[in-house]
Design an enzyme around this catalytic site. Structure first.
Site, short mmCIF file in Angstrom:
data_model
loop_
_atom_site.label_atom_id
_atom_site.label_comp_id
_atom_site.label_asym_id
_atom_site.label_seq_id
_atom_site.Cartn_x
_atom_site.Cartn_y
_atom_site.Cartn_z
N CYS A 108 0.81 -1.23 0.00
CA CYS A 108 0.00 0.00 0.00
C CYS A 108 0.84 1.28 0.00
CB CYS A 108 -0.96 0.00 1.18
SG CYS A 108 -0.27 -0.70 2.69
N HIS B 187 -3.00 6.20 4.68
CA HIS B 187 -1.57 6.32 4.96
C HIS B 187 -1.09 7.69 4.48
CE1 HIS B 187 -1.52 2.19 5.97
NE2 HIS B 187 -0.76 1.69 5.02
O1 L14 Z 1 2.78 -6.03 2.43
O2 L14 Z 1 0.37 -3.78 8.50
O3 L14 Z 1 0.90 -5.36 1.69
O4 L14 Z 1 -0.01 -1.94 7.41
C1 L14 Z 1 0.48 -4.05 3.91
C2 L14 Z 1 -0.03 -3.55 5.18
C3 L14 Z 1 2.00 -5.61 5.10
C4 L14 Z 1 1.49 -5.05 6.42
C5 L14 Z 1 1.64 -5.63 2.63
C6 L14 Z 1 0.41 -3.11 7.48
C7 L14 Z 1 1.07 -5.40 3.99
C8 L14 Z 1 1.00 -3.67 6.25
#
Ligand code: L14
Ligand code: 25A
Length: 342
Positions: free
Chosen positions: A131, A244
């Site tokens: 993300c 985010h």
């Molecule tokens: O690799 O906890 O897509 O915010 C994305 C969200 C890993 C954890 C990934 C989190 C995830 C992340």
């Protein structure tokens, strides 16, 4: 089976991202002939909303993909490792939201605004990037095309929804307990997340970075198709539910003024500029939640180097960071007639 009106499986449909996938499919009137939600055995029979209806969740099994054209996965890396190859073998193209396949050289890692052409060489599995990486490359690709980015320094402020529904519940519970004078016991995160910032997302590696930080480093060059871009990242969990935020510092080969950058990004796909300091207007997580675009503001010169810019980039991590990007990949596959496993 029809590749114009595919049968679609949503794997991990009870999770935060899976539910958003169903919502995005509905909102964009995705041309599916049928949508079936899958999850683990413990959720079988549970109802999930879709297109004004309630769909019954089906237990995911090894032969589940027979007769499906597209599967959208968001059920964690372990599930993807096991089930995505089985789906591809059954003739069903997988768009996978986990980190399991992203850096595999035989698997395209795609953001439709940035590298849709990489879909052309898929072998049945396509990876959806992390993300934080997605929103960063949507904002930076147009700048890279014009001025060649040499180095990126990024610090993130990541919402708890990134770690799934359990983490959303954890922040809610902690805030409420603390207001009522009760103690909190961390579960999803190693420390209290309410009223706190944790410089720790995903596991620590031997090099001192976290996996989340190294995803931003490695995925960026793969998506941008340029190994010369240097990236260094610090990823931080903040007590925000959705959206985010990222502070970016970039150094470019060619000079680009903040004004040129604003004009360029204003006409770039998937980007909205909110940059009016005189009106105290800049992107904020609370406004971007539920929206599709990547929002950019606070664009200003880095006065410590000849060709440098600073900016602030915000996007809904569950939508553009996950569910929306996955559905956009599926839409692009249909457009390009690539819903085929050869
Ligand atoms: O690799 O906890 O897509 O915010 C994305 C969200 C890993 C954890 C990934 C989190 C995830 C992340
Ligand atoms: O880091 P990664 O690997 O890239 O992973 C990214 C995302 O994957 C999930 C997690 O999302 C994360 O953000 N994930 C990661 N590691 C995981 C792990 N070890 C993991 N999920 C499970 N195990 P998430 O938590 O939002 O969504 C997880 C979804 O995956 C389904 N799932 C898990 N194992 C599966 C599977 N599906 C098929 N086969 C498997 N073997 C999981 O379904 C969920 O849909 P479930 O049956 O385990 O249901 C979880 C229960 O959680 C509650 N619930 C979830 N969301 C909501 C909810 N309740 C209300 N509202 C919600 N929005 C329900 O009680 C449900 O029964």
């Amino acid at each position: 089976m029809s590749t114009k009106n595919p049968r679609v499986a949503v794997v991990g449909a009870t999770g935060a991202v899976g539910r958003e996938m169903l919502k995005v499919l509905e909102q964009r009137v995705f041309p599916a002939s049928e949508v079936v939600p899958f999850a683990s055995a413990r959720s079988a029979g549970m109802k999930v909303p879709y297109a004004g209806d309630e769909l019954s969740v089906v237990e995911l099994k090894e032969d589940s993909f027979e007769g499906f054209d597209i599967a959208l996965f968001s059920a964690g890396g372990g599930t993807s490792k096991k089930f995505a190859p089985l789906a591809a073998k059954q003739g069903c193209v997988v768009v996978d939201n986990s980190s399991a396949w992203r850096m595999d050289p035989n698997i395209p890692l795609v953001v439709p605004e940035v590298n849709p052409h990489d879909l052309d060489w898929h072998n049945g599995i396509i990876a959806n990037p992390n993300c934080s990486t997605i929103q960063m490359v949507v904002a930076l690709k147009p700048i890279h095309d014009e001025a060649r980015i040499k180095r990126i320094i990024v610090s993130t402020y990541q919402a708890v929804s990134g770690s799934g529904q359990k983490a959303i519940n954890e922040l809610e519970t902690q805030v409420s307990r603390l207001f009522n004078g009760k103690n909190v016991v961390p579960d999803v995160y190693p420390h209290q997340i309410a009223f706190n910032c944790l410089p720790h997302i995903d596991d620590f590696l031997d090099n001192g970075y976290t996996k989340e930080e190294m995803k931003m480093v490695n995925e960026t060059t793969k998506i941008m198709g340029d190994d010369n871009i240097k990236v260094t990242a610090t990823t931080v969990r903040v007590p925000v539910f959705f959206g985010h935020s990222e502070a970016l510092n970039i150094e470019t080969e060619e000079k680009m003024s903040p004004e040129e950058c604003r004009t360029l990004l204003a006409e770039s796909p998937g980007v909205t500029i909110i940059d009016y300091p005189e009106k105290k207007a800049y992107p904020m997580a609370i406004d971007c939640a539920g929206e599709d675009d990547v929002f950019v503001g606070r664009i200003r010169e880095d006065m410590t180097i000849p060709n440098g810019l600073n900016m602030w980039v915000v996007s809904d991590n569950i939508r553009k960071g996950a569910a929306l990007n996955t559905v956009q990949i599926a839409e692009t596959l249909i457009e390009r007639e690539l819903v085929r496993v050869d």
